[in-house]
Enzyme design. Structure first.
Site, PDB file in Angstrom:
ATOM      1  N   THR A 225       0.845  -1.203   0.000  1.00 39.84           N
ATOM      2  CA  THR A 225       0.000   0.000   0.000  1.00 39.84           C
ATOM      3  C   THR A 225       0.873   1.243   0.000  1.00 39.84           C
ATOM      4  O   THR A 225       2.092   1.137   0.157  1.00 39.84           O
ATOM      5  CB  THR A 225      -0.936   0.005   1.230  1.00 39.84           C
ATOM      6  OG1 THR A 225      -1.685  -1.178   1.217  1.00 39.84           O
ATOM      7  CG2 THR A 225      -1.853   1.186   1.295  1.00 39.84           C
TER       8      THR A 225
ATOM      9  N   THR B 173      -4.283   1.623  -2.215  1.00 37.41           N
ATOM     10  CA  THR B 173      -3.673   0.294  -2.274  1.00 37.41           C
ATOM     11  C   THR B 173      -4.206  -0.524  -3.444  1.00 37.41           C
ATOM     12  O   THR B 173      -5.259  -0.201  -4.000  1.00 37.41           O
ATOM     13  CB  THR B 173      -3.992  -0.463  -0.956  1.00 37.41           C
ATOM     14  OG1 THR B 173      -3.267  -1.686  -0.918  1.00 37.41           O
ATOM     15  CG2 THR B 173      -5.464  -0.779  -0.820  1.00 37.41           C
TER      16      THR B 173
ATOM     17  N   GLU C  67      -7.877  -7.221  -3.328  1.00 34.74           N
ATOM     18  CA  GLU C  67      -8.345  -6.726  -2.026  1.00 34.74           C
ATOM     19  C   GLU C  67      -9.322  -7.666  -1.338  1.00 34.74           C
ATOM     20  O   GLU C  67      -9.434  -7.667  -0.105  1.00 34.74           O
ATOM     21  CB  GLU C  67      -9.023  -5.369  -2.226  1.00 34.74           C
ATOM     22  CG  GLU C  67      -8.892  -4.440  -1.046  1.00 34.74           C
ATOM     23  CD  GLU C  67      -7.481  -3.916  -0.913  1.00 34.74           C
ATOM     24  OE1 GLU C  67      -6.914  -4.059   0.178  1.00 34.74           O
ATOM     25  OE2 GLU C  67      -6.930  -3.385  -1.897  1.00 34.74           O
TER      26      GLU C  67
ATOM     27  N   SER D  33     -10.864  -3.102   6.111  1.00 38.56           N
ATOM     28  CA  SER D  33      -9.506  -2.595   5.887  1.00 38.56           C
ATOM     29  C   SER D  33      -8.885  -2.167   7.209  1.00 38.56           C
ATOM     30  O   SER D  33      -9.567  -2.005   8.216  1.00 38.56           O
ATOM     31  CB  SER D  33      -9.572  -1.390   4.952  1.00 38.56           C
ATOM     32  OG  SER D  33      -8.334  -0.726   4.929  1.00 38.56           O
TER      33      SER D  33
HETATM   34  N1  GLU Z   1      -5.495  -4.576   2.306  1.00 39.57           N
HETATM   35  C1  GLU Z   1      -4.951  -3.765   3.341  1.00 39.57           C
HETATM   36  C2  GLU Z   1      -6.005  -2.963   4.019  1.00 39.57           C
HETATM   37  O1  GLU Z   1      -6.929  -2.564   3.420  1.00 39.57           O
HETATM   38  C3  GLU Z   1      -3.962  -2.833   2.812  1.00 39.57           C
HETATM   39  C4  GLU Z   1      -2.923  -3.593   2.119  1.00 39.57           C
HETATM   40  C5  GLU Z   1      -1.613  -3.373   2.674  1.00 39.57           C
HETATM   41  O2  GLU Z   1      -1.363  -2.414   3.376  1.00 39.57           O
HETATM   42  O3  GLU Z   1      -0.787  -4.170   2.315  1.00 39.57           O
HETATM   43  O4  GLU Z   1      -5.909  -2.678   5.139  1.00 39.57           O
END
Ligand code: GLU
Length: 604
Positions: free
Chosen positions: A411, A429, A450, A474
């Site tokens: 991200t 991200t 995601e 998230s």
């Molecule tokens: N999928 C993560 C989230 O939404 C973010 C991905 C990441 O930071 O690697 O929290």
């Protein structure tokens, strides 16, 4: 030149040639500094090209939203494995005119026909292996929200069009930028996944190798995609030609003949893209030592988890404690807040999230009772009971069953302010580094994975269970702190579920432990997400490991499950001092170091 009979200065001719389409010289490499101080606006991100794009928008009279969108679009070029129009994110805005913090939820969404057992392999009736199988799939691709977020942000607060905002990034993609070790390393990490898809292999593994450090990387397909979107608007993506191409790539991933990965197919149809909306959401708010801390509400757990932990920590005078005791409380409060996150937080469109209760001071008082100054809670701790609390301590110590945390740690994040005092904190991200691995053929951008942020196995009691049209929970935690109603601090970070602890730790470092913002960001980190061990960067282990172990902590060195690095997060932030003075910070070392810049080093 004389031969032509016209005396054209060589320099001029070169300019004419390089300006011709397809012959543009690479963009000059910008200066890169992790800290900047000054006035009149600022941008900080992980990447110097992106920061420069945002700074130019500010200098040309654009506001914070204009600059944030342009910076994000540029990150889609130079940080394509972390962010881009194939992904989603959360945009937090402070308006100097209204004094309000408002947010946009641009999270990816599950297709309408996504079944509960989408992550179960029909061949084995067991969940797919998480990596590299499930993460490299059409089934994990959510309907992207980034472009809709940019348009929504510009409509609400911007002064420029989407077309103008995309132009610098399109030029950057055309002209190219210099590959650094981080970029190359991210391609190498993804060797197997990127070689599984024809368009991805063509873009990132051209000639059978990863782009070399120091070479110029161009992405002309992405430049053309940005230009198409500039001409036709987001409709081209959500209804027009791109929507069909995205759906095809998700439903029938363009795999190479040689790949051995199973690449499960997805369920997305054009109607899913048509119905996508970036949503205006109310921010979360907690008071912390006289400050107002605003974060991202559902579908992110960032605001509620950072907020609950702050409420718990507010019961302790961290500033006057020995450092190890303050860190002990930080780790314990994180574990408690993570337990509640797991039990109560999911997409509020589909799950009743008891947000007011989770963020109540009385509830925090009761949770804080669980923390002992001399011993460490057995992890995982159980969630609290938000339906019944009175702020008093009970004697029951709780523990719970272990769960897996498969959130990735990539991200990207950016922070912007303008001369009027508007502020944007924006985390975006495509989920893991390289997202699903699928580049939309001919379009130059990667699709997210995601939906792997849903809990893989379906449990009706889990607020983060898979449901059609749902947004996976998230951890992104873009945060703006107000002091007497005016911006004091803005901060955010990448890092999957460690985002929450990174933002929390930066806040504590700055607000309680006497560090400047650049130090608060640079300081070694530890993360406790309600797991048996506290995971920490090596410098943290070295400095505080013994003292924390003496209190019962099991401190281990953090190792990213995909990259193998020991770094946690890659934050950016801005502090707003008296008389318009800005302190702007990016990472000095993590992810190769970030780039902070101000409009003017002096007050004008
Ligand atoms: N999928 C993560 C989230 O939404 C973010 C991905 C990441 O930071 O690697 O929290």
């Amino acid at each position: 030149m004389r031969r032509l009979g016209i005396a054209v200065p060589l320099a001029l001719l070169t300019t004419v040639l390089v300006a011709a389409p397809g012959h543009a010289a690479p963009a000059a490499e910008p200066d890169k500094r992790p800290t900047a101080r000054g006035f009149g606006g600022a941008v900080t991100s992980v990447d110097p090209y992106a920061t420069r794009v945002g700074l130019r928008v500010l200098r040309a009279g654009g506001n914070a939203t204009d600059a944030a969108v342009a910076t994000a679009a540029a990150l889609g070029v130079t940080e394509p494995f972390s962010a881009g129009i194939g992904g989603g994110g959360y945009f937090v805005h402070y308006s100097a005119r209204t004094g309000k913090v408002q947010t946009i939820d641009g999270r990816e969404t599950a297709p309408a026909s996504m079944p509960h057992d989408a992550f179960i392999d029909p061949k084995t009736a067991e969940p797919y292996n998480f990596s590299p199988e499930l993460v490299t799939s059409g089934v994990s691709v959510g309907v992207p929200g980034t472009l809709a977020t940019w348009q929504r942000a510009l409509d609400r607060w911007g002064t420029r069009s989407l077309a103008e905002s995309l132009r610098p990034a399109a030029d950057l993609a055309d002209r190219g930028f210099t590959v650094d070790q981080t970029f190359r390393g991210q391609v190498l990490q993804n060797k197997q996944r990127f070689n599984a898809f024809v368009p991805t292999k063509k873009l990132y593994w051209k000639g059978g190798h990863a782009p070399r450090v120091g070479s110029t990387f161009r992405n002309r397909d992405l430049a053309a995609t940005y230009r198409l979107l500039a001409r036709k608007g987001p409709d081209a993506f959500y209804r027009g030609v791109l929507s069909g191409e995205i759906v095809r790539a998700v439903r029938k991933p363009p795999t190479t003949k040689s790949t051995t990965l199973p690449v499960p197919k997805g369920f997305m149809v054009k109607r899913d893209l048509q119905r996508y909306r970036a949503l205006d959401r109310k921010p979360t708010r907690v008071g912390y030592r006289g400050l107002g801390v605003y974060g991202m509400g559902g579908s992110s757990s960032g605001g509620s988890t950072v907020g609950e932990a702050l409420n718990i920590l507010e019961r302790s005078d961290l500033a006057s404690m020995p450092r190890a005791q303050a860190l002990h409380r930080y780790l314990e409060a994180s574990a408690l807040a993570f337990a509640d996150r797991g039990k109560y937080v999911g997409d509020p469109a589909q799950v009743k999230v008891p947000l007011r209760r989770l963020l109540s001071d009385k509830y925090a008082a009761e949770r804080a009772c669980e923390i002992s100054p001399a011993t460490t809670l057995a992890k995982p701790v159980a969630a609290g009971d938000v339906t019944s609390y009175d702020g008093k301590c009970s004697t029951t110590r709780t523990s719970a069953t272990r769960t897996n945390d498969t959130e990735n740690t990539q991200t990207t994040n950016l922070t912007v302010t303008d001369r009027w005092g508007n502020v944007v904190e924006y985390t975006l991200t495509i989920e893991q580094t390289g997202g699903s691995g699928i580049v939309v053929p001919g379009r130059g951008f990667l699709l997210n994975n995601e939906l792997t942020d849903f809990t893989a196995a379906y449990d009706p009691a889990d607020p983060n269970r898979i449901e059609p049209l749902k947004r996976p929970r998230s951890s992104m935690s873009p945060t703006i702190v107000l002091k007497k109603g005016k911006p004091f601090l803005a901060v955010g970070s990448p890092g999957g579920s460690t985002i929450i602890t990174t933002v929390l730790q930066v806040l504590l470092n700055r607000l309680d432990l006497g560090m400047s913002l650049p130090h608060a960001i640079a300081a070694p980190r530890a993360t406790q997400r309600n797991t048996g061990t506290d995971q920490a960067e090596p410098a943290f282990v070295k400095r505080y490991g013994a003292a924390l172990r003496a209190l019962g902590h099991d401190v281990a060195t953090y190792e990213d499950m995909f990259t193998g690095t020991h770094e946690i997060g890659a934050a950016t932030g801005i502090e707003f001092g008296p008389h318009g003075r800005l302190t702007v910070a990016a990472e000095p070392a993590r992810r190769g170091g970030g780039s902070a810049a101000v409009v003017s080093p002096k007050r004008r």
